[in-house]
Design a protein around this motif. Structure first.
Motif, short mmCIF file in Angstrom:
data_model
loop_
_atom_site.label_atom_id
_atom_site.label_comp_id
_atom_site.label_asym_id
_atom_site.label_seq_id
_atom_site.Cartn_x
_atom_site.Cartn_y
_atom_site.Cartn_z
N GLN A 139 35.79 -85.82 4.71
CA GLN A 139 36.31 -84.55 4.21
C GLN A 139 36.32 -83.44 5.25
O GLN A 139 37.27 -82.64 5.28
CB GLN A 139 35.49 -84.11 2.98
CG GLN A 139 35.88 -84.81 1.69
CD GLN A 139 35.12 -84.28 0.50
OE1 GLN A 139 34.86 -83.08 0.40
NE2 GLN A 139 34.74 -85.16 -0.40
N PRO A 140 35.29 -83.34 6.13
CA PRO A 140 35.35 -82.29 7.15
C PRO A 140 36.58 -82.38 8.04
O PRO A 140 37.01 -81.36 8.59
CB PRO A 140 34.06 -82.51 7.95
CG PRO A 140 33.13 -83.16 7.00
CD PRO A 140 33.99 -84.04 6.15
N VAL A 141 37.12 -83.58 8.20
CA VAL A 141 38.33 -83.72 9.02
C VAL A 141 39.47 -82.91 8.40
O VAL A 141 40.17 -82.14 9.09
CB VAL A 141 38.72 -85.20 9.16
CG1 VAL A 141 40.04 -85.33 9.91
CG2 VAL A 141 37.62 -85.99 9.87
N PHE A 142 39.65 -83.07 7.08
CA PHE A 142 40.71 -82.33 6.40
C PHE A 142 40.38 -80.84 6.32
O PHE A 142 41.28 -80.00 6.43
CB PHE A 142 40.92 -82.92 5.00
CG PHE A 142 41.33 -84.36 5.02
CD1 PHE A 142 42.61 -84.73 5.35
CD2 PHE A 142 40.40 -85.36 4.72
CE1 PHE A 142 42.99 -86.07 5.38
CE2 PHE A 142 40.76 -86.70 4.74
CZ PHE A 142 42.06 -87.06 5.07
N ASP A 184 38.56 -79.15 8.50
CA ASP A 184 38.78 -78.59 9.83
C ASP A 184 40.27 -78.43 10.12
O ASP A 184 40.68 -77.44 10.74
CB ASP A 184 38.14 -79.48 10.90
CG ASP A 184 36.63 -79.36 10.93
OD1 ASP A 184 36.11 -78.34 10.41
OD2 ASP A 184 35.97 -80.26 11.46
N ALA A 185 41.06 -79.40 9.70
CA ALA A 185 42.51 -79.29 9.91
C ALA A 185 43.07 -78.08 9.18
O ALA A 185 43.92 -77.35 9.70
CB ALA A 185 43.20 -80.58 9.45
N ILE A 209 38.52 -76.14 16.70
CA ILE A 209 38.31 -76.73 15.38
C ILE A 209 39.19 -77.97 15.21
O ILE A 209 38.79 -78.97 14.60
CB ILE A 209 38.59 -75.69 14.29
CG1 ILE A 209 37.56 -74.56 14.38
CG2 ILE A 209 38.53 -76.32 12.90
CD1 ILE A 209 37.89 -73.36 13.52
N LEU A 210 40.40 -77.92 15.77
CA LEU A 210 41.29 -79.07 15.70
C LEU A 210 40.71 -80.25 16.49
O LEU A 210 40.74 -81.40 16.02
CB LEU A 210 42.67 -78.68 16.24
CG LEU A 210 43.84 -79.60 15.90
CD1 LEU A 210 44.01 -79.72 14.39
CD2 LEU A 210 45.11 -79.09 16.56
N LYS A 251 37.57 -80.72 17.07
CA LYS A 251 36.40 -81.14 16.28
C LYS A 251 36.82 -82.14 15.20
O LYS A 251 36.14 -83.14 14.97
CB LYS A 251 35.75 -79.92 15.66
CG LYS A 251 34.59 -80.18 14.74
CD LYS A 251 33.94 -78.86 14.35
CE LYS A 251 32.92 -79.04 13.23
NZ LYS A 251 33.53 -79.19 11.91
N ALA A 252 37.94 -81.89 14.54
CA ALA A 252 38.43 -82.80 13.50
C ALA A 252 38.79 -84.15 14.09
O ALA A 252 38.47 -85.20 13.52
CB ALA A 252 39.63 -82.18 12.80
N THR A 285 35.58 -86.06 15.04
CA THR A 285 34.90 -86.55 13.83
C THR A 285 35.58 -87.80 13.28
O THR A 285 34.92 -88.79 12.94
CB THR A 285 34.88 -85.46 12.75
OG1 THR A 285 34.19 -84.31 13.25
CG2 THR A 285 34.19 -85.95 11.49
N LEU A 286 36.90 -87.78 13.18
CA LEU A 286 37.63 -88.93 12.64
C LEU A 286 37.48 -90.15 13.54
O LEU A 286 37.26 -91.27 13.05
CB LEU A 286 39.11 -88.57 12.50
CG LEU A 286 40.01 -89.66 11.89
CD1 LEU A 286 39.53 -90.02 10.48
CD2 LEU A 286 41.46 -89.20 11.87
#
Length: 218
Positions: A105-108, A110-111, A163-164, A166-167, A170-171
């Motif tokens: 979920q943090p990926v979405f 952060d996006a 932030i992008l 970071k996403a 993470t993924l």
């Protein structure tokens, strides 16, 4: 005259904050909203399980909000954003038992946040211009200065890209590592990335603020 007591007039307070005060506010905000929740999540996960970990993380953020409200302190926008994202993640994880979704979920999120940052560059007040008063008392006159407006625009662009990235990190880690290793490596990588971006932001902001005469010098 003799016999008449005189009192020294106190020196007026300096209109601009000292750099240490600004750094303290930045450190407290990042610590409560980013670093401490990450450490709590990892240590609780290692000691107990993911269900306990997500509850502890959410309890920390709620506690921070209650403490700031009880002591009359303004609630940081960063804390509010973190609390909102964590609440959705925790509720979904406890309802479904799907830990993969909790960490993806943090990926979405952060996006979405990166999109907000980058999209705000087309407006009169980019995101950093809205968040800056949490760390420094920015008046309307100061915010209107061309150098300050340029600083807010560039910092908003930088944080949107951070932030992008970071996403993406993470993924990639979530797809290539075990859950335990993912939490350890991802936590270290994200904290390092966030800290580096924060240091660049502080250094860049201080350089501009000094040129503009906005920092108190002892």
């Amino acid at each position: 005259m003799s016999g008449i007591a005189t009192q020294a007039t106190p020196a007026p307070a300096h209109p601009h904050p000292h750099p240490k005060a600004v750094l303290a506010r930045v450190g407290v905000t990042l610590g409560t909203a980013v670093f401490i929740p990450a450490v709590l999540l990892w240590t609780t996960m290692r000691t107990f399980n993911i269900a306990v970990a997500v509850i502890v993380g959410l309890a920390w953020m709620v506690g921070v909000m209650c403490w700031r409200h009880a002591t009359g302190r303004p609630v940081s926008g960063l804390v509010l954003l973190s609390l909102g994202i964590l609440t959705v993640k925790t509720a979904f994880t406890l309802a479904t038992g799907n830990t993969f979704v909790y960490f993806v979920q943090p990926v979405f999120a952060d996006a979405a946040v990166a999109t907000i940052f980058l999209g705000s560059l087309c407006t009169a007040r980019p995101v950093i211009a809205r968040l800056a008063p949490e760390f420094y008392p920015v008046s309307a006159e100061v915010a209107a200065r061309p150098q300050i407006r340029a600083l807010f625009w560039r910092l908003t662009l930088m944080w949107g890209l951070v932030i992008l990235v970071k996403a993406v990190i993470t993924l990639w880690l979530l797809q290539t590592l075990s859950l335990s290793n993912f939490m350890l490596i991802k936590g270290g990588a994200i904290i390092t990335l966030t800290t580096t971006a924060a240091v660049v932001t502080i250094g860049w902001s201080f350089a501009v603020a000094r040129r503009q005469g906005l920092l108190h010098r002892a």
